[in-house]
Enzyme design. Structure first.
Site, PDB file in Angstrom:
ATOM      1  N   HIS A 156      -1.304 -12.073  13.861  1.00  0.00           N
ATOM      2  CA  HIS A 156      -1.416 -10.938  12.951  1.00  0.00           C
ATOM      3  C   HIS A 156      -1.691  -9.686  13.762  1.00  0.00           C
ATOM      4  CE1 HIS A 156      -2.222  -8.968   9.113  1.00  0.00           C
ATOM      5  NE2 HIS A 156      -3.140  -8.265   9.787  1.00  0.00           N
ATOM      6  N   ASP A 212      -8.019  -9.257  -2.405  1.00  0.00           N
ATOM      7  CA  ASP A 212      -7.789  -8.264  -1.352  1.00  0.00           C
ATOM      8  C   ASP A 212      -6.872  -7.154  -1.864  1.00  0.00           C
ATOM      9  OD1 ASP A 212      -7.880  -7.222   1.415  1.00  0.00           O
ATOM     10  OD2 ASP A 212      -5.752  -7.718   1.358  1.00  0.00           O
ATOM     11  N   ARG A 233     -10.484   0.540  -1.933  1.00  0.00           N
ATOM     12  CA  ARG A 233     -10.999   1.075  -0.659  1.00  0.00           C
ATOM     13  C   ARG A 233     -10.204   2.291  -0.233  1.00  0.00           C
ATOM     14  NH1 ARG A 233     -10.144  -3.692   3.114  1.00  0.00           N
ATOM     15  NH2 ARG A 233     -10.720  -2.228   4.746  1.00  0.00           N
ATOM     16  N   SER A 291     -10.580  -8.843   5.034  1.00  0.00           N
ATOM     17  CA  SER A 291      -9.266  -8.629   4.417  1.00  0.00           C
ATOM     18  C   SER A 291      -8.180  -9.331   5.240  1.00  0.00           C
ATOM     19  CB  SER A 291      -9.025  -7.109   4.338  1.00  0.00           C
ATOM     20  OG  SER A 291      -7.674  -6.810   4.156  1.00  0.00           O
ATOM     21  N   LYS A 330      -6.239 -13.464   4.516  1.00  0.00           N
ATOM     22  CA  LYS A 330      -4.796 -13.674   4.332  1.00  0.00           C
ATOM     23  C   LYS A 330      -4.266 -14.723   5.310  1.00  0.00           C
ATOM     24  CE  LYS A 330      -4.556  -9.178   4.108  1.00  0.00           C
ATOM     25  NZ  LYS A 330      -4.331  -7.775   4.042  1.00  0.00           N
TER      26      LYS A 330
HETATM   27  N1  URA Z   1      -4.956  -4.564   7.355  1.00  0.00           N
HETATM   28  C1  URA Z   1      -5.381  -5.337   6.339  1.00  0.00           C
HETATM   29  O1  URA Z   1      -4.708  -6.293   5.941  1.00  0.00           O
HETATM   30  N2  URA Z   1      -6.574  -5.056   5.764  1.00  0.00           N
HETATM   31  C2  URA Z   1      -7.352  -4.024   6.155  1.00  0.00           C
HETATM   32  O2  URA Z   1      -8.416  -3.830   5.604  1.00  0.00           O
HETATM   33  C3  URA Z   1      -6.887  -3.207   7.214  1.00  0.00           C
HETATM   34  C4  URA Z   1      -5.679  -3.517   7.813  1.00  0.00           C
END
Ligand code: URA
Length: 433
Positions: A82, A161, A168, A183, A187
């Site tokens: 990621h 999220d 946010r 976050s 995932k």
């Molecule tokens: N990428 C994400 O998936 N979440 C965040 O909070 C910041 C970057």
């Protein structure tokens, strides 16, 4: 439990229990807590932070808010990667064929562009016919048979999220280490990975502007991974300028092909080989990083890496001829050269500014409904440290739009050219494991 009491507790800097964290996340996702209370809660976390246990529980509450992908039918250690988001970041396109070529299964779930950063799924869609939405059955079948598949994230993956990220975004609470870490990690964990390599970008095009901030985020994510029994490594990589020379969807596919043919730029080749090497070590194919790196370099040299990419395109229904003939990719009506009006050295490039300029040319979405122009993008002829003479082309804008004034202005503002030749910066700053 009462939301106000939990907000009060966090506001006073006290640690929350697993039950309290689950209550807040679950109730908000189901619409039982209003936005104003969740906003106050997020701001309390922003200022007071969270300890390791709270951050892990926050991540788990996110994971449990929606679907979990079951990859147990895939043999071997499933390794995912990621990126925290960058400009010109085509690393996923390069590492999928590299890692799978040594037998490590890559079950890649990717997202679309977020703000000024591009998404791998959008990039692949610039290849005619390439299917980016695979059923779970086809996804698992392909990973077992070919050791690689890529698909968009399922709609119900970590719904908490999606809802909290949107809040946010409008309450100035994006930039918080526990919130970003949970976050991202939620995932990856919900997507079923056994091991995770994180590319934490640092610099003008990244969320984390300094190495210290990035290191803190990386350590938090690695700790979350370990606490949830996922082997996790974080690579801190340079995002003080776009990676490589190409920004935009079709443009980045072309450049990824170059890297896989061994003709890529040094920065992106190094970052891709580093990420891919850690993935193959975590996947059990090599005993150490150096052995993996040398082997993967040879996979590029031998032509195996580019053959694998061609195979990936063909398996997912795309026109694999673009590998030998990249001119078959979408082409923009206009190519406009942006010239320097001064002489000197490129000292600084605001990568975020270049990302925004590419969006203005049509390469990204400003709203969910926006359509992407796959041919739009920017070629950077000059990068940090390069000598520039007055009148030299610093960038080429590719677009189908008639009005490029705002994008051209943004590109020029993103470059700083002066007399001092800057020191060469590293491509990789640190590894956290
Ligand atoms: N990428 C994400 O998936 N979440 C965040 O909070 C910041 C970057």
């Amino acid at each position: 439990m009462l939301a106000i009491e939990i907000i009060e507790k966090k506001k006073n800097g006290l640690a929350l229990s697993k039950e309290e964290i689950y209550f807040m996340v679950d109730s908000y996702t189901r619409g039982l807590i209003p936005d104003y209370q969740m906003s106050a809660f997020l701001m309390a976390i922003y200022f007071q932070g969270m300890n390791k246990e709270e951050t892990s529980n926050f991540t788990l509450a996110f994971v449990d808010s929606g679907d979990k992908v079951d990859l147990s039918a895939i043999e071997g250690i499933k390794v995912d990667k990621h990126s925290t988001g960058g400009v010109g970041d085509k690393i996923s396109l390069i590492v999928i064929p590299l890692v799978s070529s040594v037998g490590v299964p890559v079950a890649k779930m990717s997202g679309r562009g977020l703000g000024h950063t591009g998404g791998t799924i959008d990039k692949l869609e610039s290849i005619e016919g390439f299917r980016v939405e695979l059923s779970e059955k086809e996804f698992i079948h392909n990973v077992n048979k070919y050791k690689m598949a890529i698909t968009g994230q399922s709609a119900n993956l970590v719904p908490a999220d999606k809802k909290i990220y949107a809040l946010r975004d409008v309450t100035a609470t994006v930039n918080s280490v526990p919130l970003i870490a949970s976050s991202i990690m939620s995932k990856k964990i919900a997507s079923g990975a056994d091991a995770i390599v994180l590319d934490v970008k640092v610099g003008s095009g990244a969320f984390m502007k300094t190495v210290e901030e990035a290191r803190e985020l990386a350590k938090t994510m690695v700790e979350i991974g370990k606490s949830l029994n996922r082997k996790t490594v974080a690579v801190l990589s340079n995002m003080n300028q776009p990676l490589g020379k190409e920004v935009g969807n079709a443009n980045e596919i072309k450049e990824a092909i170059k890297v896989l043919k061994g003709m890529g730029e040094e920065d992106e080749t190094t970052v891709a080989l580093t990420i891919a090497s850690y993935m193959t070590v975590l996947g059990g194919s090599f005993k150490d990083f150096e052995t993996a790196y040398n082997h993967l370099e040879n996979i590029i040299k031998s032509g195996e890496a580019i053959s694998k990419f061609k195979e990936l395109i063909r398996i997912q229904g795309g026109d694999s001829e673009i590998v030998d003939n990249p001119d078959k990719l979408p082409k923009a009506k206009y190519s406009i050269e942006i010239k320097s009006d001064v002489s000197g050295y490129v000292n600084y490039i605001d990568a975020e500014g270049i990302g925004i300029a590419a969006m203005l040319l049509g390469a990204g979405r400003r709203t969910k409904e926006d359509k992407i122009d796959y041919a739009a993008g920017i070629t950077l002829n000059k990068k940090i440290g390069d000598k520039v003479s007055k009148g030299d082309t610093i960038c080429i804008l590719h677009t189908n739009k008639d009005d490029i004034e705002e994008a051209a202005k943004k590109v020029l503002q993103s470059y700083n050219i002066d007399n001092i030749q800057p020191k060469v910066d590293k491509f990789i700053y640190d590894i956290i494991m």
